[in-house]
Write a protein that holds these residues in place. Structure first.
Motif: not given
Lengths: 389, 597
Positions: A318, A326, B417-418, B485-488
């Motif tokens: 994360n 990802y 960070d989600t 999570p963000r930025r995936y």
């Protein structure tokens, strides 16, 4: 392609609306010709006042819709000892936010509607009122004091780990682009020292094999945890920042190259038990419905069907760590202590694994120049110690 | 003190000397022209930033699908066969953040309105140093150009997130964008910081020294207070980011180890020893958090002014508003650690930062309640600027409330960070500040360009934007609480998140519609500059000094003497006056009482 079409349609829609306003403008010709016609009149005040009230309705309806439609998406039953405390604090905060949001948005939009401008209406000259200011300073102070105290109590419980507690195991979680590895401390309960400068062959974690504590360490690409035991995680990264995120356990800690970070929790529900949790069963059923629909599409396009989903705890990365951020994950299995010990017992110790691989390698390569090795060793820093920077 | 200002500019600067096209429109030292230059550059950067967000939103909603628009905008290299590459996704996210935070909402917002309004509202002929002001703009322009050039670097632009945490941002082996793209990013930001500091110093000096006669600090409009304090925060915190950027340049190019240690990458052990990425996080967020308020305070200042004017009522609790600006400014410099609760820093620090962070809720609550009370029993004139101001208060509340969760170190553990964070900061600082910027543009457009914007297009712009902003960011709370999570680049690697896919589609739909309707604004903006109806001198019947200047811009602002100020700026609907506004230049009547404190 479809989205491009959508965009074009929207643009055309925008132009159409603009044309409509043009017509509206034309009908007003004669009433005002100069720039004053672009200042809101009673009609604008009225229309937009009502729209303000409608917008309040939109916020409420959208909130309720979201809660009903998506409320179940939130993570379900927590699987760690501190989890319920976390969820409790979260629920209290959410309820509080919900109440404040409902009231303040009502006041804001209702006043915007109620006091919309009218010819002849005179605003009330009301510049200040110390009592009111005091009231809405002191109320947040009291509420926040409560939240801060509860929050800090929980934080202290979670973060300040009792390392001497009985029934504790130590696990190192090791991150690299784009995978995780775990190292168990073994029978002695102490992890061997390590540094990336020791990475060689099967010793992918850079463990210092001259350290006696390192010999019984056990390395794994799957994370198994015993139910009911406190697990102290020591995190290391070999390249960039990562973050070990274990949402079902309400656990997260960044993984920082050059230092060791720490987090601890006690798992309370095994993977098998969690699969029988009603919320998780609903979630899995729903996901499998979605996946089978998608599979049907895929097969129609000549592709392969998706495999059905079964629940597993996961460790996710994360913290943005590179192109494949990802997909940096590791399966976590929580099981009863007996199963856990059995699983661990079947694994080779690091000492044995390294010896084995050395023996199988060509003997000619077995003796590297000792001088350089010593030099390197001088710069090696023990990075198994948690130090809070 | 203000007399000095009169003398410097009073005699020779009335536009007597011949102005060429270049001195008037390009290398202008007139604050009004510089404001317009900032605004136009900000609008152009804003378009780039928003288009980028649409591209990556499309990738999230329809992962790894081929789009013609990707092929057109990103090219075959960044989107082979129309499918966005995974590192380019991160590049887009990074540059979107950088552009929106710094280039649009710092320079575009603060640069535009501080430059336009500080001299006009305090009664000065220009900034303290017009020349430095010009340099400040052109450095900003240069940094924008460099940032845009970095998009065309072969290995891609900076891709380590707008927070550029090393080692990811330091090692080209870790991600392609950390090569030349990152170098350009750092150079661009270093120039940007120089520009921002020059601007801020100018604002502070001007507000302190060039106020007209009678304009005491407690008669300043709240806009000026907000710009003034914002400039002070900028001066305190931006240099720290500059130091972080310079040290990072050293680590990247000269082999130092400020932020790096014990790294094994691509099969090699690197020489770095003894540095710490956590140090970089501290330095970054020492600017990074105050930056949130650098973005937000000017928007709140603009809103205070517009809500009072359009409510035809004094702003409620003028002094409390000033006090809360000061409190927010002070607290903003001691809360940066709440971005680092799970960074590995000592948990005791986490406790301290939780405490200071949640304190910010108090002055914020005071501001929100004061806005609501200002509306109460007003005579609300629903101009587009007023709608955006009310909208700002709404998103400020919605977004600010979730700060109570994120500022609590315990709760941050699982939502850090989600998408919950994405929802929070976009509402409380992104959308709110953007609304403030729109409000400012609609309100002061007549002052800037001498023409009026079309109000009906303004209404359409606001209402669609308001619905879409909630539509985009409200659902993000839920997928964040689901642990996404963000930025995936895509969520398809996790079957666990399959049930979030349709939420992401809805979000992207709202984003596309919302962005499309910004075209209504752009059309209105550019059309009105050239063909808008001629503006009256004081269209909103406002009290502040800028509306006493002629519609046509002249260098030096007032054709004659600078007006003197006799009262605070919020005497709207004051009993005993015929009109519902009493400009600051109107002397107190013989028996008139000051009804505020």
């Amino acid at each position: 392609m479809t989205s491009l079409l959508i965009v074009i349609v929207l643009v055309l829609l925008g132009i159409a609306i603009w044309q409509l306003t043009k017509i509206f403008d034309l009908t007003q010709i004669g009433t005002a010709v100069n720039g004053d016609s672009e200042v809101a009149n009673d009609r604008d005040n009225n229309v937009n006042g009502y729209l303000m009230f409608a917008f309040l309705g939109f916020i409420y309806v959208f909130t309720i819709y979201s809660l009903v439609k998506w409320g179940h998406l939130a993570l379900g039953t927590p699987a760690s000892e501190h989890g319920p405390q976390y969820d409790n604090l979260m629920t209290i905060s959410l309820v509080l936010i919900f109440i404040v949001q409902t009231i303040t948005q009502f006041l804001l939009h209702y006043f915007a509607f109620k006091y919309r401008g009218k010819k002849g209406q005179v605003a009330f000259y009301y510049a200040d009122n110390d009592k009111l200011e005091f009231v809405w300073t002191i109320i947040p102070v009291i509420v926040l004091a409560g939240l801060i105290l509860y929050g800090l109590y929980a934080w202290t419980n979670i973060m300040f780990v009792d390392e001497n507690k009985e029934d504790t195991i130590v696990v190192e979680l090791y991150a690299k682009q784009f995978s995780w590895e775990a190292r168990y401390a073994g029978e002695d309960g102490v992890l061997g020292k390590a540094n990336v400068r020791y990475i060689e062959g099967v010793n992918t974690l850079g463990v210092d094999m001259s350290d006696p504590n390192a010999q019984d360490d056990i390395q794994s690409t799957e994370l198994h945890l015993p139910k009911g035991k406190q697990v102290i995680f020591k995190f290391r990264s070999q390249d960039v920042l990562h973050s070990a995120y274990m949402p079902h356990f309400r656990a997260q800690m960044n993984v920082v190259p050059g230092m060791v970070t720490q987090f601890a929790f006690t798992p309370t529900i095994t993977t098998e038990e969690m699969r029988l949790d009603p919320k998780i069963m609903d979630k899995v059923a729903n996901i499998n419905k979605i996946r089978s629909e998608k599979s049907a599409d895929l097969i129609a396009d000549g592709g392969e069907a998706l495999s059905p989903y079964t629940f597993d705890y996961l460790l996710l990365c994360n913290k943005i760590c590179g192109a494949s951020h990802y997909n940096m994950q590791m399966k976590i299995v929580v099981e009863d202590e007996a199963d856990f010990n059995k699983w661990l017992g079947e694994k080779k110790t690091l000492g044995a694994a390294v010896k084995e691989s050395q023996a199988s390698e060509a003997p000619a390569e077995a003796a590297p120049a000792p001088a350089t090795e010593e030099q390197e060793a001088a710069t090696v820093i023990d990075s198994t110690v948690v130090d809070h920077k | 003190m203000s007399a000095v200002g009169h003398e410097i500019h009073g005699h020779d600067d009335h536009g007597h000397h011949k102005e060429t096209f270049i001195t008037k429109y390009i290398f202008s030292i007139d604050h009004k022209m510089i404001a317009k230059q900032y605004l136009l550059t900000g609008v152009v950067m804003g378009i780039i930033g928003i288009v980028m967000s649409l591209l990556f939103r499309m990738q999230i909603a329809w992962p790894e699908e081929s789009f013609t628009i990707f092929k057109v905008l990103l090219g075959d290299k960044f989107a082979p066969g129309g499918v966005m590459r995974n590192d380019i996704y991160l590049a887009l996210v990074t540059i979107h953040g950088t552009i929106m935070v710094f280039f649009v909402l710092t320079a575009g917002l603060s640069g535009t309105f501080s430059n336009l309004l500080i001299p006009l509202q305090i009664g000065a002929r220009d900034m303290a140093s017009g020349f430095m002001n010009m340099i400040s703009y052109w450095l900003f322009f240069l940094s924008s150009v460099i940032m845009v050039i970095s998009l065309f670097v072969e290995a891609g632009p900076a891709s380590a997130g707008w927070t550029i945490y090393p080692p990811l941002s330091a090692l080209p082996q870790a991600i392609g964008g950390s090569g030349a793209g990152m170098t350009l990013w750092l150079v661009s930001m270093a120039i940007f910081i120089a520009s921002s500091l020059m601007g801020s110093l100018n604002y502070v000096v001007t507000v302190i020294n060039l106020r007209t006669k009678g304009m005491s600090m407690t008669r300043l409009p709240l806009t000026i207070w907000a710009f003034f304090i914002t400039a002070v925060i900028g001066i305190v915190s931006f240099p720290v980011l500059l130091s972080a950027a310079l040290l990072l340049i050293f680590d990247r190019s000269f082999g130092t180890s400020f932020f790096l240690s014990d790294i094994f990458i691509a099969g090699d052990v690197l020489h770095y020893q003894g540095g710490s990425p956590v140090l970089f996080e501290h330095l970054f967020w020492f600017l990074g958090h105050p930056e949130v308020y650098i973005v937000l305070l000017p928007a709140l200042g603009i809103t205070s002014e517009i809500i009072a004017t359009n409510s035809r009522k004094p702003i409620f609790g003028y002094r409390a508003m000033i006090a809360s600006i000061l409190a927010i400014a002070f607290l903003s410099t001691i809360v940066w650690g709440h971005h680092m609760f799970v960074s590995g820093m000592n948990p005791f620090l986490g406790s301290v930062f939780t405490f200071t962070t949640l304190l910010i809720a108090i002055p914020s609550a005071v501001k929100a309640f004061n806005y609501i009370t200002t509306l109460w029993r007003g005579n609300l004139q629903m101009n587009p600027a007023m709608l955006f101001s009310i909208g700002l208060v709404s998103t400020f509340i919605t977004g600010g409330l979730t700060g109570i969760i994120l500022g609590d170190s315990t709760l941050d553990i699982n939502v850090h960070d989600t998408y919950f964070v994405v929802a929070h900061f976009h509402l409380v600082m992104g959308i709110s500040a953007l609304y403030g910027m729109f409000a400012g543009i609609y309100h002061w457009f007549p002052k800037m360009f001498g023409t009026m914007m079309n109000k009906n297009l303004g209404y359409i712009h606001f209402w669609v934007t308001a619905v879409c902003a909630y539509g985009v960011f409200f659902p993000m709370h839920f997928i964040g609480m689901a642990g996404l999570p963000r930025r995936y680049y895509t969520n398809s690697a996790f079957p666990l998140f399959d049930d979030l896919a349709d939420v992401n589609v809805i979000i992207t739909m709202f984003a596309i519609i919302g962005a499309a309707f910004q075209l209504v604004f752009l059309w209105n903006f550019f059309y009105s500059i050239f063909k808008g109806k001629k503006a009256p001198q004081n269209p909103w019947r406002s009290n502040t000094l800028e509306w006493t200047t002629p519609v046509e811009h002249i260098h030096g602002n007032w054709p004659g003497e600078i007006p003197e100020v006799y009262r605070w700026p919020y005497d709207y609907s004051k009993p005993g006056h015929d009109e519902d506004f009493v400009p600051q230049t109107v002397p107190m009547k013989p028996n008139e009482e000051q009804l505020h404190h």
